[in-house]
Motif scaffolding. Structure first.
Motif, PDB file in Angstrom:
ATOM      1  N   SER A 130       5.032 -72.686 -36.082  1.00  0.00           N
ATOM      2  CA  SER A 130       6.130 -71.799 -36.469  1.00  0.00           C
ATOM      3  C   SER A 130       6.201 -70.534 -35.625  1.00  0.00           C
ATOM      4  O   SER A 130       7.197 -69.825 -35.661  1.00  0.00           O
ATOM      5  CB  SER A 130       6.002 -71.424 -37.945  1.00  0.00           C
ATOM      6  N   THR A 131       5.172 -70.248 -34.842  1.00  0.00           N
ATOM      7  CA  THR A 131       5.140 -69.010 -34.051  1.00  0.00           C
ATOM      8  C   THR A 131       5.439 -69.196 -32.581  1.00  0.00           C
ATOM      9  O   THR A 131       5.746 -68.238 -31.880  1.00  0.00           O
ATOM     10  CB  THR A 131       3.760 -68.328 -34.151  1.00  0.00           C
TER      11      THR A 131
ATOM     12  N   LYS B 219      -2.718 -68.996 -33.651  1.00  0.00           N
ATOM     13  CA  LYS B 219      -1.306 -69.390 -33.598  1.00  0.00           C
ATOM     14  C   LYS B 219      -0.952 -69.740 -32.156  1.00  0.00           C
ATOM     15  O   LYS B 219      -1.551 -69.212 -31.222  1.00  0.00           O
ATOM     16  CB  LYS B 219      -0.429 -68.258 -34.105  1.00  0.00           C
TER      17      LYS B 219
ATOM     18  N   ARG C  72       7.948 -67.868 -30.136  1.00  0.00           N
ATOM     19  CA  ARG C  72       9.293 -67.942 -30.708  1.00  0.00           C
ATOM     20  C   ARG C  72       9.801 -66.533 -30.920  1.00  0.00           C
ATOM     21  O   ARG C  72       9.191 -65.744 -31.630  1.00  0.00           O
ATOM     22  CB  ARG C  72       9.282 -68.684 -32.049  1.00  0.00           C
ATOM     23  N   PRO C  73      10.942 -66.186 -30.293  1.00  0.00           N
ATOM     24  CA  PRO C  73      11.525 -64.868 -30.556  1.00  0.00           C
ATOM     25  C   PRO C  73      11.859 -64.724 -32.036  1.00  0.00           C
ATOM     26  O   PRO C  73      12.367 -65.667 -32.651  1.00  0.00           O
ATOM     27  CB  PRO C  73      12.798 -64.859 -29.704  1.00  0.00           C
ATOM     28  N   THR C  74      11.570 -63.570 -32.616  1.00  0.00           N
ATOM     29  CA  THR C  74      11.778 -63.372 -34.055  1.00  0.00           C
ATOM     30  C   THR C  74      13.237 -63.553 -34.466  1.00  0.00           C
ATOM     31  O   THR C  74      13.504 -63.964 -35.587  1.00  0.00           O
ATOM     32  CB  THR C  74      11.281 -61.984 -34.504  1.00  0.00           C
ATOM     33  N   GLU C  75      14.164 -63.267 -33.563  1.00  0.00           N
ATOM     34  CA  GLU C  75      15.582 -63.404 -33.912  1.00  0.00           C
ATOM     35  C   GLU C  75      16.064 -64.854 -33.832  1.00  0.00           C
ATOM     36  O   GLU C  75      17.178 -65.166 -34.244  1.00  0.00           O
ATOM     37  CB  GLU C  75      16.454 -62.512 -33.017  1.00  0.00           C
TER      38      GLU C  75
ATOM     39  N   CYS D 199       1.589 -68.867 -30.529  1.00  0.00           N
ATOM     40  CA  CYS D 199       2.205 -67.757 -29.794  1.00  0.00           C
ATOM     41  C   CYS D 199       1.138 -66.982 -29.016  1.00  0.00           C
ATOM     42  O   CYS D 199       1.456 -66.226 -28.109  1.00  0.00           O
ATOM     43  CB  CYS D 199       2.978 -66.829 -30.721  1.00  0.00           C
TER      44      CYS D 199
END
Length: 144
Positions: A50-51, A91, A104-107, A93
């Motif tokens: 997910s990250t 993670k 993954r960009p938070t937006e 990321c």
């Protein structure tokens, strides 16, 4: 089976927790069986959580064991390092030293990130997408 090089079957793995991690281990552990009995080599193009993602895109070299030099494949060493990293609470990321991440960009919604990575890493290779996530991605057209 004939003594020809195994046919590469590229895949992208979503989820590297208990189930996904064990799948990676089984693939690595069974390389010779897959080659000898089925004439196949399962080639990991990307691992996602997910990250972020760990991909072979842009790597200086492909897996040294890969019979297909045109395919950017994660090495068995990288796959197992990522699994150990996830098991220790890490993670993707921020992967272990020596491995490059695609956070993954938070937006960016998880489903959009998954789509982007799959298209960049695996679409041209005709990759299989394997979902070992603990949750479903819902509410996004194409991932319902």
């Amino acid at each position: 089976m004939a003594s020809t090089a195994p046919r590469c079957v590229p895949f992208v793995l979503l989820g590297v927790g208990g189930v996904g991690g064990e799948l990676v281990r089984a693939i690595v552990r069974s390389r010779q069986l897959h080659a000898d009995k089925y004439g196949l080599r399962l080639a990991a193009l990307a691992l996602l959580d997910s990250t972020g993602a760990l991909t072979a895109v842009g790597q200086k070299q492909n897996s040294p064991d890969s019979p297909d030099s045109s395919l950017a494949e994660l090495s068995d060493e990288a796959l197992l390092a990522a699994v150990r990293h996830k098991e220790s609470g890490g993670k993707l990321c921020a992967p272990p030293l020596g491995l490059a991440a695609d956070p993954r960009p938070t937006e960016l919604a998880p489903s959009a990130f998954i789509r982007r990575v799959v298209l960049e890493a695996g679409a041209s290779a005709g990759a299989i997408v394997v979902d070992c996530t603990a949750s479903e991605v819902r509410g996004t057209k194409g991932w319902d």
